[in-house]
Design an enzyme around this catalytic site. Sequence first.
Site, PDB file in Angstrom:
ATOM      1  CG  ASP A 119      -0.146  -0.177   2.497  1.00  0.00           C
ATOM      2  OD1 ASP A 119       0.935  -0.096   2.376  1.00  0.00           O
ATOM      3  OD2 ASP A 119      -0.726  -0.378   3.409  1.00  0.00           O
ATOM      4  N   GLY A 120       2.124   1.015  -0.644  1.00  0.00           N
ATOM      5  CA  GLY A 120       3.211   2.129  -0.010  1.00  0.00           C
ATOM      6  C   GLY A 120       3.413   3.020   1.784  1.00  0.00           C
TER       7      GLY A 120
ATOM      8  CG  ASP B 149      15.985  -5.862  -1.591  1.00  0.00           C
ATOM      9  OD1 ASP B 149      15.934  -7.673  -1.525  1.00  0.00           O
ATOM     10  OD2 ASP B 149      15.048  -5.385  -0.685  1.00  0.00           O
TER      11      ASP B 149
END
Length: 511
Positions: free
Chosen positions: A141-142, A270
């Site tokens: 959902d950011g 990452d």
Amino acid sequence: MPATERTATVPAAVSDSLKPFGPLRLINRFATLGTEFFTRLPPQPLPAPYLVGFSADAARLLGWSPDAARDPEFLATFAGNTPLAGGDPLASVYSGHQFGVWAGQLGDGRALLLGESDGPGGRWEIQLKGGGLTPYSRMGDGRAVLRSSIREFLGSEAMFHLGVPTTRALCVVGSDAPVRRETIETAAVVTRLSPSFIRFGHFEHFWAGDKYEALRQLADFTIDHHYPHCRDAANANPYLALLSAVCDATAELVAHWQAVGFCHGVMNTDNMSILGLTIDYGPFGFLDGFNAHHICNHSDTQGRYAYQAQPNVAYWNLFCLAQALLPLFGEGEAAIEQAKSVLPVFTTRFAEEIDLRMRAKLGLRESHADDEALINHLFKLMHEGRVDFTHFFRTLATLRIDNPDADAPLRDMFIDRPGFDAWAVDYRARLRHEASTDAKRAIAMRLVNPKYILRNHLAEIAIRRANEKDFSEVETLLKVLSHPYDEQPEFERYAELPPDWAAQLEVSCSS
């Protein structure tokens, strides 16, 4: 160490010219790489924001005074509701290996780089974490939640003051906007600062897509702005020199982690900084009772990122980086052999750094052939008895060479007290060998063995109070953790051993 300062402090001239919150001289060098590397988009506004935590120390890096957060525009800016003047917000794309498996394209799924402050405190990229949906959010959902944002804020600043290379945290802004994780939580945005947020995964992304010109462009950018010495005439191939420099910086970083008992929890490629910084404070934790196999991340069911595994995982991640850079080394077997010849830089440097730091923790000034056996024997005893890592090394400074009868506070930490007594005999002999003196050794040991760390239960208490709109514990913890090596009598309770209920706390990748 890269040319960029990795644990920067503020020059006196900057401290003398601090200003309230206001315009910055912003640039965005990353944006010059081109849209293949990122997507431009603004943050999503955060409704009814409120300030949860603010680091005046980090604000000084941007030239702002400790009163900067009092400005209403400060809150609006770092909630993502008002653009930062001169900013150029973007989300970068990268890929990576997660838990040892190739995950494909990833990217800044909730982070937005606002710009780069080119000011009196140096150059710092300013990033909002939790700023809303991006093209790389995948199924997310950011948003970030208050719980994890407080942990990252406090963790970043605590690590800096411990002397560990790290990104910094300027502030946490909260909101009552609901966010669904395992339960419904509330949203928050943490503002992070770093000389660069470039990760191993950025290089893997372009390697995996056979985009070798973009890979070269990224490597050139990294060298020019962060590792300029890699273009020295002595370096026949600057990209090999870059790999060597990253191996060196990563070795130093992980040795720092091991020496302070820090567990990152999710060392995916990452989440590895190309500058050798601690980045992405997700399910991290500090050791309490020493367990070499400690797993701080509840999501890490296989123990891939356990405490003792961190050095090997870092090497594995560097192998992945070397593979990504391989097209820049040349062609065929020769390029592979060149990469293989560089990777041992990590092994050698880590061995040197961990030896140096562990000897310092024991108050040993000189290197001795028997040091490894002495250290390994101690850790075996600590592991078997789950001796508190931080408390033991801090208390060890009180040991007196000629008075074993005063060892009770130390030996009582161990289940195997005769085992500790035997180790202490060898330790005292080692101290006598270099003519150590109790007073000087105690001073030196207290400079490297912290009294205060961000234990999980301390963070949990601050989070629970913050959920009730009481942010005083966040502020107090920030103050205490800003002086981790000092005696702070008024905050003695923050150095106490964890309560029983702390053993039930779990942290996971859900944030």
